[in-house]
Write an enzyme that holds these catalytic residues in place. Structure first.
Site, mmCIF file in Angstrom:
data_model
loop_
_atom_site.group_PDB
_atom_site.id
_atom_site.type_symbol
_atom_site.label_atom_id
_atom_site.label_comp_id
_atom_site.label_asym_id
_atom_site.label_seq_id
_atom_site.Cartn_x
_atom_site.Cartn_y
_atom_site.Cartn_z
ATOM 1 N N ARG A 76 0.820 -1.203 0.000
ATOM 2 C CA ARG A 76 0.000 0.000 0.000
ATOM 3 C C ARG A 76 0.857 1.256 0.000
ATOM 4 O O ARG A 76 1.739 1.413 0.832
ATOM 5 C CB ARG A 76 -0.938 0.010 1.222
ATOM 6 C CG ARG A 76 -1.889 1.192 1.233
ATOM 7 C CD ARG A 76 -2.923 1.071 2.311
ATOM 8 N NE ARG A 76 -2.370 1.187 3.647
ATOM 9 C CZ ARG A 76 -3.113 1.344 4.745
ATOM 10 N NH1 ARG A 76 -4.431 1.341 4.638
ATOM 11 N NH2 ARG A 76 -2.566 1.463 5.928
ATOM 12 N N THR A 104 -1.274 7.622 -0.894
ATOM 13 C CA THR A 104 -2.520 7.538 -1.663
ATOM 14 C C THR A 104 -3.451 6.444 -1.150
ATOM 15 O O THR A 104 -4.638 6.437 -1.479
ATOM 16 C CB THR A 104 -2.217 7.261 -3.137
ATOM 17 O OG1 THR A 104 -1.631 5.942 -3.258
ATOM 18 C CG2 THR A 104 -1.254 8.304 -3.696
ATOM 19 N N ASP A 115 -0.715 -3.477 12.104
ATOM 20 C CA ASP A 115 -0.339 -4.001 10.787
ATOM 21 C C ASP A 115 -0.153 -5.509 10.899
ATOM 22 O O ASP A 115 0.778 -5.985 11.545
ATOM 23 C CB ASP A 115 0.953 -3.328 10.313
ATOM 24 C CG ASP A 115 1.309 -3.709 8.888
ATOM 25 O OD1 ASP A 115 1.561 -4.912 8.643
ATOM 26 O OD2 ASP A 115 1.353 -2.811 8.024
ATOM 27 N N ASP A 172 3.322 -6.878 9.729
ATOM 28 C CA ASP A 172 4.410 -6.602 10.664
ATOM 29 C C ASP A 172 4.337 -7.493 11.888
ATOM 30 O O ASP A 172 5.345 -8.021 12.361
ATOM 31 C CB ASP A 172 4.368 -5.134 11.090
ATOM 32 C CG ASP A 172 4.934 -4.197 10.034
ATOM 33 O OD1 ASP A 172 5.641 -4.683 9.135
ATOM 34 O OD2 ASP A 172 4.653 -2.989 10.095
#
Length: 215
Positions: free
Chosen positions: A110, A114, A206, A209
């Site tokens: 990602r 944006t 995340d 992660d």
């Protein structure tokens, strides 16, 4: 049996064990090993729900007692498509359930400005048109990565596609259903929404992660 609530191609699997394990995963102090193990355990339960409509046919077998006709899987074979990198956290458990399934990968990351997906890898079996495809990604946040990956899968010939995730945001569900209304979504929970950075709240951080210890 799993408990689930279903509306318009959306299934929330609210089995007590899933909800308990998900709460454990949310805790920020959970180690990488514990997070990974819990994700795999939940993936097994989600897998049963995602594959409950697989067809069976009767075949003759012989038990220690007698010959008998019993059900085995029939019809379209399976392909699991992991949306890298976090999708691999679900993949292992799915393969435990169906070791003969083919595996595809769509690599997306990602763009943090944006929030749009950037593709870096596509590796899919050649016969997707003959297979049921289950796409895997623990988080359905904005939905952009899932939408792009499923589009790639369809371009490769897949006609029967579903999406399995651990957590979903209402925004991601709406976006995915708008882009791919034919794709069922199976999830363990729907959270409150997205924060200003496009992360699910309350969420669990995340997933990639935490899964691979790169936080």
């Amino acid at each position: 049996m799993t408990q689930s609530s279903t509306t318009a191609n959306l299934v929330v699997v609210d089995h007590p064990l899933i909800q308990h394990k998900l709460t454990l995963m949310r805790r920020k102090e959970k180690s990488t090993a514990e997070f990974r193990a819990l994700l795999s355990e939940i993936a097994l339960l989600l897998g049963y729900e995602a594959m409950k409509e697989l067809r069976t046919e009767l075949r003759e077998i012989e038990t220690p007692m007698c010959k008998t006709m019993q059900p085995v899987l029939a019809g379209k074979k399976l392909c699991f498509v992991s949306i890298l990198r976090a999708g691999d956290g679900l993949l292992g458990a799915m393969l435990d359930l169906v070791p003969s399934a083919r595996v595809g990968h769509v690599g997306m990351y990602r763009d943090e400005e944006t929030l749009r997906p950037v593709e870096y890898l596509v590796k899919l079996p050649a016969d997707l048109a003959k297979r049921r495809v289950i796409t895997l990604d623990p988080m359905l946040a904005t939905g952009n990565s899932a939408i792009a990956a499923i589009e790639r899968v369809k371009q490769a010939g897949a006609q029967h596609v579903s999406f399995v995730c651990l957590l979903a945001a209402p925004e991601g569900i709406a976006n995915l259903q708008k882009a791919h209304p034919d794709v069922p979504i199976i999830t363990a929970a729907i959270d409150e929404g997205l924060n200003e950075n496009g992360f699910i709240v309350p969420g669990l951080g995340d997933a990639g992660d935490r899964l691979f210890g790169t936080k």
